[in-house]
Design an enzyme around this catalytic site. Structure first.
Site, PDB file in Angstrom:
ATOM      1  N   ASN A 157      -7.287   2.279   3.069  1.00 16.93           N
ATOM      2  CA  ASN A 157      -6.234   2.143   4.225  1.00 16.93           C
ATOM      3  C   ASN A 157      -6.851   1.816   5.392  1.00 16.93           C
ATOM      4  OD1 ASN A 157      -4.294   2.184   2.229  1.00 16.93           O
ATOM      5  ND2 ASN A 157      -3.657   4.450   2.231  1.00 16.93           N
ATOM      6  N   HIS A 209       0.722  -1.386   0.012  1.00  7.84           N
ATOM      7  CA  HIS A 209       0.258  -0.243   0.212  1.00  7.84           C
ATOM      8  C   HIS A 209       0.848   0.901  -0.233  1.00  7.84           C
ATOM      9  CE1 HIS A 209      -4.363  -1.461   0.973  1.00  7.84           C
ATOM     10  NE2 HIS A 209      -3.717  -2.555   0.452  1.00  7.84           N
TER      11      HIS A 209
END
Length: 322
Positions: free
Chosen positions: A93, A65
């Site tokens: 996230n 990420h």
């Protein structure tokens, strides 16, 4: 004419960055400034791993990420401030497990506790090292981690939009997203193998098990099991193993699961159902050494994405603060 010149300047600057950014990365980057760096990080990761296995998938996912948004610069570690909503608070996230952040924070503290190393090592490099170490602890391949990244100077939630793969992506969408990071289809399929570890929340795949009819690419018995584990009004915090067979081992069973229709996400199963990627899945399923070699090579390539230099980065003293 001015427009052409601007394009040429941009092209030249990108080319220069390509070479200078790669030139600064080296496995021996900290050989003189912090010679024991790798053993310090490894020790912290091992201790964290002994406390909870979640350390493994959490750290691995954190690295992905981070690198897919503005490059591998630890910008995902930054906390939001009064006037800035940071990457970590973007909806995509919010499911990042705290153990990944904690691993990097503790490793950074251990590194900075050594006078010679204090404020010399970037959070981005520590995350890259910790990621390799958790893969190895779970039974995966070791690989050389190139070092020399600087930490990013910005972290904006808005930058996450459209940068991360979604669970309903088809092969074209996956290839396009990974190609934008300089990664090939084979790299993408190898990196998808990280789904041999970790877990997902029911809402990320409920469309497959509660559609009418149930997604035909999904193994019928597996779909029934998922329905039992994820009833329609399930607690959104309930998590399901990505790999129903060996969820705590880094191995090539993920690909064997795809052959049996046991890919949890549409974006997993499409790798086997699409003829353009099926042969690679079969190759990785039949030979764990082939998968491990391709995964290691893809991780090294991913670690080169968007590397920051001293000109557009810094060494953060606190990974959560710009």
């Amino acid at each position: 004419m001015g427009q052409i010149n601007r394009v040429l300047v941009l092209s030249l600057s990108l080319t220069l960055c390509f070479y200078t950014c790669f030139a600064q990365l080296s496995p021996n980057h900290y050989a003189s400034t912090c010679p024991n760096l790798q053993s310090i990080v490894k020790g912290v990761v091992q201790k964290k791993f002994q406390q909870t296995f979640v350390t493994v998938p959490a750290t691995l996912r954190l690295f992905f990420h981070d690198c897919f948004v503005q490059g591998c610069d630890a910008s995902v570690m930054v906390a939001s401030s009064g006037n800035n909503k940071a990457e970590k608070d973007h909806p995509d996230n919010l499911s990042l497990a705290g153990d990944g952040f904690d691993t990097v924070i503790k490793a950074k503290a251990a590194v900075d506790a050594v006078p010679q190393c204090r404020n010399k090592v970037s959070c981005a490099d520590i995350l890259a090292l910790a990621t390799r170490d958790v893969v190895v602890l779970a039974g995966g391949p070791s690989y050389t981690v190139e070092l020399g990244r600087f930490d990013g100077l910005v972290s904006r939630a808005s930058d996450v939009n459209g940068r991360l793969p979604e669970p309903n992506f088809n092969l074209n969408q996956l290839n396009s997203l990974f190609a934008s990071q300089g990664l090939t289809q084979t790299d993408m399929i190898a990196l998808s193998g990280a789904h041999t570890l970790g877990f997902s929340h029911c809402n990320r795949f409920s469309n497959r098990i509660y559609s009418t009819p149930v997604d035909p690419t999904l193994n019928r018995n597996y779909a029934t099991q998922l329905q039992q584990m994820c009833p329609k009004n399930v607690n959104p915090q309930i998590a399901i193993n990505m790999d129903p067979t060996t969820p705590r081992t880094f191995d090539n069973i993920y690909y064997k699961n795809l052959q049996q229709g046991k890919g949890l996400f549409t974006s997993d199963q499409i790798l086997f159902t699409d003829q353009r990627s099926k042969a690679t899945v079969n190759s990785f399923a039949s030979n764990s050494n082939t998968f491990n070699a391709n995964f290691a090579a893809a991780m090294i390539k991913l670690g080169r994405v968007g590397v920051k230099t001293a000109r557009n980065g810094k060494i953060r003293t606190d990974c959560s603060v710009l």
